[in-house]
Design a protein around this motif. Structure first.
Motif, PDB file in Angstrom:
ATOM      1  N   GLU A 224       0.786  -1.198   0.012  1.00 26.82           N
ATOM      2  CA  GLU A 224       0.041  -0.258   0.007  1.00 26.82           C
ATOM      3  C   GLU A 224       1.066   1.048   0.064  1.00 26.82           C
ATOM      4  O   GLU A 224       1.851   1.366   0.641  1.00 26.82           O
ATOM      5  CB  GLU A 224      -0.874  -0.030   1.386  1.00 26.82           C
ATOM      6  CG  GLU A 224      -1.948   1.083   1.351  1.00 26.82           C
ATOM      7  CD  GLU A 224      -2.881   0.979   2.536  1.00 26.82           C
ATOM      8  OE1 GLU A 224      -3.765   1.947   2.629  1.00 26.82           O
ATOM      9  OE2 GLU A 224      -2.574   0.073   3.170  1.00 26.82           O
ATOM     10  N   MET A 225       0.424   2.267  -0.758  1.00 24.84           N
ATOM     11  CA  MET A 225       1.322   3.337  -0.874  1.00 24.84           C
ATOM     12  C   MET A 225       1.282   4.375   0.500  1.00 24.84           C
ATOM     13  O   MET A 225       0.459   4.669   0.893  1.00 24.84           O
ATOM     14  CB  MET A 225       0.801   4.372  -2.098  1.00 24.84           C
ATOM     15  CG  MET A 225       1.088   3.738  -3.278  1.00 24.84           C
ATOM     16  SD  MET A 225       2.695   3.162  -3.678  1.00 24.84           S
ATOM     17  CE  MET A 225       2.532   2.022  -4.659  1.00 24.84           C
ATOM     18  N   LEU A 226       2.515   4.434   0.896  1.00 26.97           N
ATOM     19  CA  LEU A 226       2.823   5.265   2.007  1.00 26.97           C
ATOM     20  C   LEU A 226       2.972   6.626   1.905  1.00 26.97           C
ATOM     21  O   LEU A 226       2.359   7.611   2.758  1.00 26.97           O
ATOM     22  CB  LEU A 226       4.014   4.611   2.807  1.00 26.97           C
ATOM     23  CG  LEU A 226       3.824   3.147   3.353  1.00 26.97           C
ATOM     24  CD1 LEU A 226       5.107   2.785   4.106  1.00 26.97           C
ATOM     25  CD2 LEU A 226       2.679   3.017   4.234  1.00 26.97           C
ATOM     26  N   CYS A 227       3.891   7.058   0.937  1.00 24.34           N
ATOM     27  CA  CYS A 227       4.285   8.325   0.685  1.00 24.34           C
ATOM     28  C   CYS A 227       4.606   8.525  -0.609  1.00 24.34           C
ATOM     29  O   CYS A 227       4.707   7.639  -1.463  1.00 24.34           O
ATOM     30  CB  CYS A 227       5.224   8.946   1.724  1.00 24.34           C
ATOM     31  SG  CYS A 227       6.771   8.408   1.630  1.00 24.34           S
ATOM     32  N   GLU A 228       4.606   9.791  -1.194  1.00 21.27           N
ATOM     33  CA  GLU A 228       5.218  10.046  -2.488  1.00 21.27           C
ATOM     34  C   GLU A 228       6.360  11.073  -2.261  1.00 21.27           C
ATOM     35  O   GLU A 228       6.459  12.022  -1.472  1.00 21.27           O
ATOM     36  CB  GLU A 228       4.156  10.636  -3.304  1.00 21.27           C
ATOM     37  CG  GLU A 228       4.436  11.059  -4.872  1.00 21.27           C
ATOM     38  CD  GLU A 228       3.483  11.618  -5.600  1.00 21.27           C
ATOM     39  OE1 GLU A 228       3.049  11.024  -6.651  1.00 21.27           O
ATOM     40  OE2 GLU A 228       2.668  12.659  -5.131  1.00 21.27           O
ATOM     41  N   LEU A 229       7.722  10.576  -3.129  1.00 20.86           N
ATOM     42  CA  LEU A 229       8.830  11.629  -3.004  1.00 20.86           C
ATOM     43  C   LEU A 229       8.990  12.244  -4.293  1.00 20.86           C
ATOM     44  O   LEU A 229       8.400  11.878  -5.281  1.00 20.86           O
ATOM     45  CB  LEU A 229       9.941  10.604  -2.963  1.00 20.86           C
ATOM     46  CG  LEU A 229      10.000   9.820  -1.666  1.00 20.86           C
ATOM     47  CD1 LEU A 229      11.152   8.759  -1.794  1.00 20.86           C
ATOM     48  CD2 LEU A 229       9.836  10.263  -0.347  1.00 20.86           C
ATOM     49  N   GLU A 230       9.404  13.281  -4.278  1.00 17.74           N
ATOM     50  CA  GLU A 230       9.652  14.255  -5.480  1.00 17.74           C
ATOM     51  C   GLU A 230      11.015  14.605  -5.720  1.00 17.74           C
ATOM     52  O   GLU A 230      11.701  14.798  -4.921  1.00 17.74           O
ATOM     53  CB  GLU A 230       9.077  15.652  -5.326  1.00 17.74           C
ATOM     54  CG  GLU A 230       8.557  16.480  -6.512  1.00 17.74           C
ATOM     55  CD  GLU A 230       7.579  17.646  -6.212  1.00 17.74           C
ATOM     56  OE1 GLU A 230       8.284  18.463  -5.708  1.00 17.74           O
ATOM     57  OE2 GLU A 230       6.798  17.592  -6.410  1.00 17.74           O
ATOM     58  N   THR A 231      11.607  14.261  -7.279  1.00 17.70           N
ATOM     59  CA  THR A 231      12.846  14.295  -7.173  1.00 17.70           C
ATOM     60  C   THR A 231      12.917  15.432  -8.180  1.00 17.70           C
ATOM     61  O   THR A 231      11.937  15.907  -8.520  1.00 17.70           O
ATOM     62  CB  THR A 231      13.616  13.191  -7.927  1.00 17.70           C
ATOM     63  OG1 THR A 231      12.968  12.856  -9.277  1.00 17.70           O
ATOM     64  CG2 THR A 231      13.363  11.935  -7.015  1.00 17.70           C
ATOM     65  N   ASP A 232      13.997  15.764  -8.877  1.00 22.57           N
ATOM     66  CA  ASP A 232      14.290  17.058  -9.889  1.00 22.57           C
ATOM     67  C   ASP A 232      13.161  16.794 -11.048  1.00 22.57           C
ATOM     68  O   ASP A 232      13.027  17.646 -11.655  1.00 22.57           O
ATOM     69  CB  ASP A 232      15.734  17.008 -10.322  1.00 22.57           C
ATOM     70  CG  ASP A 232      16.701  17.569  -9.235  1.00 22.57           C
ATOM     71  OD1 ASP A 232      16.046  17.864  -8.055  1.00 22.57           O
ATOM     72  OD2 ASP A 232      18.049  17.429  -9.234  1.00 22.57           O
ATOM     73  N   LYS A 233      13.029  15.289 -11.443  1.00 23.43           N
ATOM     74  CA  LYS A 233      12.556  15.066 -12.535  1.00 23.43           C
ATOM     75  C   LYS A 233      11.132  14.195 -12.672  1.00 23.43           C
ATOM     76  O   LYS A 233      10.177  14.584 -13.472  1.00 23.43           O
ATOM     77  CB  LYS A 233      13.550  14.417 -13.443  1.00 23.43           C
ATOM     78  CG  LYS A 233      14.542  15.222 -13.889  1.00 23.43           C
ATOM     79  CD  LYS A 233      15.528  14.395 -14.981  1.00 23.43           C
ATOM     80  CE  LYS A 233      16.712  15.346 -15.552  1.00 23.43           C
ATOM     81  NZ  LYS A 233      17.526  14.633 -16.417  1.00 23.43           N
ATOM     82  N   VAL A 234      11.066  13.479 -11.561  1.00 29.53           N
ATOM     83  CA  VAL A 234       9.845  12.484 -11.661  1.00 29.53           C
ATOM     84  C   VAL A 234       9.439  12.280  -9.871  1.00 29.53           C
ATOM     85  O   VAL A 234       9.994  12.718  -8.967  1.00 29.53           O
ATOM     86  CB  VAL A 234      10.132  11.154 -11.860  1.00 29.53           C
ATOM     87  CG1 VAL A 234      10.458  11.015 -13.407  1.00 29.53           C
ATOM     88  CG2 VAL A 234      11.513  10.470 -11.203  1.00 29.53           C
ATOM     89  N   SER A 235       7.961  11.875  -9.937  1.00 30.55           N
ATOM     90  CA  SER A 235       7.735  11.495  -8.527  1.00 30.55           C
ATOM     91  C   SER A 235       7.822   9.974  -8.174  1.00 30.55           C
ATOM     92  O   SER A 235       7.308   9.229  -8.928  1.00 30.55           O
ATOM     93  CB  SER A 235       6.158  11.932  -8.499  1.00 30.55           C
ATOM     94  OG  SER A 235       6.217  13.431  -8.494  1.00 30.55           O
ATOM     95  N   VAL A 236       8.053   9.698  -7.115  1.00 32.55           N
ATOM     96  CA  VAL A 236       8.278   8.027  -6.874  1.00 32.55           C
ATOM     97  C   VAL A 236       7.322   7.733  -5.910  1.00 32.55           C
ATOM     98  O   VAL A 236       7.529   8.407  -4.640  1.00 32.55           O
ATOM     99  CB  VAL A 236       9.813   8.046  -6.451  1.00 32.55           C
ATOM    100  CG1 VAL A 236       9.950   6.488  -6.184  1.00 32.55           C
ATOM    101  CG2 VAL A 236      10.492   8.449  -7.543  1.00 32.55           C
ATOM    102  N   GLU A 237       6.521   6.745  -5.783  1.00 34.55           N
ATOM    103  CA  GLU A 237       5.603   6.403  -4.764  1.00 34.55           C
ATOM    104  C   GLU A 237       6.532   5.273  -3.712  1.00 34.55           C
ATOM    105  O   GLU A 237       7.028   4.497  -4.398  1.00 34.55           O
ATOM    106  CB  GLU A 237       4.422   5.723  -5.419  1.00 34.55           C
ATOM    107  CG  GLU A 237       3.471   6.831  -5.857  1.00 34.55           C
ATOM    108  CD  GLU A 237       2.127   6.360  -6.535  1.00 34.55           C
ATOM    109  OE1 GLU A 237       2.212   5.172  -6.905  1.00 34.55           O
ATOM    110  OE2 GLU A 237       1.206   6.851  -6.512  1.00 34.55           O
ATOM    111  N   VAL A 238       6.152   5.388  -2.618  1.00 30.78           N
ATOM    112  CA  VAL A 238       6.978   4.508  -1.730  1.00 30.78           C
ATOM    113  C   VAL A 238       5.863   3.319  -0.837  1.00 30.78           C
ATOM    114  O   VAL A 238       4.961   4.000  -0.414  1.00 30.78           O
ATOM    115  CB  VAL A 238       7.577   5.197  -0.465  1.00 30.78           C
ATOM    116  CG1 VAL A 238       8.357   4.230   0.373  1.00 30.78           C
ATOM    117  CG2 VAL A 238       8.589   6.042  -1.225  1.00 30.78           C
ATOM    118  N   PRO A 239       5.953   2.158  -1.579  1.00 35.88           N
ATOM    119  CA  PRO A 239       4.915   1.174  -1.074  1.00 35.88           C
ATOM    120  C   PRO A 239       5.545   0.657   0.501  1.00 35.88           C
ATOM    121  O   PRO A 239       6.568   0.970   0.639  1.00 35.88           O
ATOM    122  CB  PRO A 239       4.902   0.231  -2.141  1.00 35.88           C
ATOM    123  CG  PRO A 239       6.418  -0.057  -2.755  1.00 35.88           C
ATOM    124  CD  PRO A 239       6.674   1.521  -2.588  1.00 35.88           C
ATOM    125  N   ALA A 240       4.189   0.292   1.086  1.00 36.25           N
ATOM    126  CA  ALA A 240       4.787  -0.272   2.336  1.00 36.25           C
ATOM    127  C   ALA A 240       5.522  -1.702   2.150  1.00 36.25           C
ATOM    128  O   ALA A 240       5.032  -2.510   1.228  1.00 36.25           O
ATOM    129  CB  ALA A 240       3.480  -0.706   3.103  1.00 36.25           C
TER     130      ALA A 240
END
Length: 502
Positions: A137-153
């Motif tokens: 399940e998706m816990l949080c979303e990270l944002e880099t210089d170019k893309v967004s990265v979802e972090v699952p549990a």
């Protein structure tokens, strides 16, 4: 028999901490996992639970002392001296940590962010401390210089601790949060909800000792404790609370000089303004575009193209094309093919400068600029020069969908040699696109508009489009730029030239 209370592991690259608060004093009875003291590091606050039931003996490290990992904090005399009363009296606070200890603690780590990307910003937490989570399940979303990265549990359980709040910068491979996995995880939630309750009572006059480091900073900076909101146990003020208040105090006066000349309306205007921090993607877009202007000798040349031949060809074959290939026939495949054709004749537009060298590319990785709710991104169609119309249309459709959904990876946006930007979809009639470094050329498409044109000595209505080629004049001469644009125009006005390689 006595048990030693030692400093736990503090986190990656953290070697020492400050003893902020002792919740117990020598002679007090303690229960297993009851909180004895709180340590404060540069980044997080760490609570130290009792490793055994008994009586707190000697406190070796007093409040304010700096201690290293595995250093001795205190001793506990085990045995009959342990009274169950404290545990019963504070059941909501102590049962949760006990259950958490029984459950397996799983680290939530920052995933790989992509080639050359070492850090990201925590954009959004979808879960809060105490929430039950399912595996993947998706816990949080990270944002880099170019893309967004979802972090699952990584496992099912309960989110017990968030180590980096929204807006924090995290490094690749760093720790984001902790999950209590297994059967005991479900009862951890009360601990998360029980902590804020005493904080509300703090203003009533309760004697709450602030963190020593917080007191030190407030004294040095002359900050009134009453103006700082405490986030620690019972509302106590922590080091990060003071730093946040100090930053806000410095930032607040900044607008004053601008507001001074319009004092009569400044207050009302300020009330209607909204200040929003730029996303990392937007900051990167701003930096790269400005760097492009500062680095390249950028120049733009213009031409116009009669789109009637392309539109007639598209209208004649779009039904058969979609039926056979499963994708709609658009204009982008024609422009991509025309640009590939022109780049073969004027290879410096497909090259880049590396120091004192010019690097010529014997391939075309075509960047297709796309606007998204998060900002402009440029997914790359690799080896576009070897693709058919159908393959190009499919690739553009896939990359476009991924861009809109925020699913583009770093690899999807790297290695482009030339870029096409279609401002016409937004109604732009003419513009000067900015180079996408280190590329040396970018083609700007615009709105197709019926205009009167002279054809064969007669005035006729034609669907016309302005084209703009921005190029780096350090590597591309005016002759090469104009030749490129003329070749694109010729290929679009007579698509048969693409088949004949003319």
């Amino acid at each position: 028999m006595s048990t030693e209370v030692k400093v736990p592991t503090l986190g990656e690259s953290v070697t020492e901490a400050t003893v902020a608060t002792w919740f117990k004093k020598p002679g007090d009875a303690v229960a297993v996992d009851e909180m004895l003291c709180e340590l404060e590091t540069d980044k997080v606050t760490v609570e130290v639970p009792s490793p055994a039931a008994g009586t707190l003996g000697e406190i070796v490290a007093a409040e304010g002392d700096t201690v290293g990992v595995d250093a001795l904090l205190a001793t506990i005399s085990e045995g009959a001296g342990a009274a169950p009363a404290p545990e019963a009296a504070a059941a909501p606070a102590t049962e949760a940590p006990a259950a958490a200890a029984a459950a397996e603690v799983v680290d939530v780590m920052v995933p790989a962010l992509g080639e050359s990307v070492t850090e990201a910003t925590v954009a959004t937490w979808f879960k809060k401390v105490g929430d039950a989570v399912a595996a993947d399940e998706m816990l949080c979303e990270l944002e880099t210089d170019k893309v967004s990265v979802e972090v699952p549990a990584p496992a099912a359980g309960t989110l017990t601790e968030v180590l980096h709040a929204e807006g924090s910068t995290v490094e690749a491979g760093g720790k984001l949060a902790l999950i209590a996995a297994g059967a005991g995880a479900a009862v951890v939630a009360p601990a998360a909800t029980a902590v804020p309750a005493p904080a509300a009572a703090a203003p009533t006059g309760a004697d709450v000792e602030n963190a020593p480091s917080a007191n030190k900073i407030m004294a040095e900076k002359g900050i009134d404790p009453a103006t700082v909101a405490g986030s620690g146990r019972d509302g106590r003020i922590m080091k990060e609370d003071v730093l946040k208040a100090a930053t806000a105090a410095v930032a607040a006066p900044a607008p004053a000089p601008a507001a001074a000349p319009r004092a009569p309306v400044a207050a009302s205007d300020a009330a209607r303004e909204e200040r929003v921090k730029m996303t990392r993607l937007r900051q990167t877009i701003a930096k790269r575009l400005k760097d492009s202007q500062n680095t390249a000798a950028m120049l733009t040349t213009y031409n116009e193209v009669d789109m009637k031949a392309v539109m007639d060809l598209r209208n004649e074959y779009k039904g058969l094309f979609e039926k056979k290939h499963g994708v709609r026939l658009g204009f982008m495949s024609f422009f991509t093919k025309a640009c590939v054709h022109a780049l073969k004749e004027v290879p410096e537009v497909n090259a880049e400068i590396d120091g004192t060298d010019v690097v010529y590319k014997n391939f075309v990785h075509m960047g297709i600029a796309a606007g998204t709710p998060q900002g402009l991104v440029v997914p790359v169609i690799r080896d576009a020069d070897a693709m058919s119309f159908a393959e190009i249309e499919k690739a553009i459709a896939e990359k476009g969908a991924a861009a809109r959904d925020g699913k583009l990876s770093m690899a999807d946006m790297q290695g482009g040699t030339f870029t096409i930007s279609n401002g016409g979809v937004y109604g732009s009639l003419m513009s000067s696109p900015i180079l996408n470094p280190p590329q040396s050329g970018i083609l700007g498409m615009h709105k197709i508009q019926d205009r009167p044109m002279v054809v064969g000595g007669e005035i006729v209505i034609r669907p016309m489009m302005y084209l703009a080629l921005s190029y780096d004049h350090r590597i591309v001469d005016g002759k090469g730029a104009v030749t490129f644009l003329v070749r694109v125009k010729e290929a679009l006005e007579d698509p048969r030239r693409l088949l004949m390689d003319l």
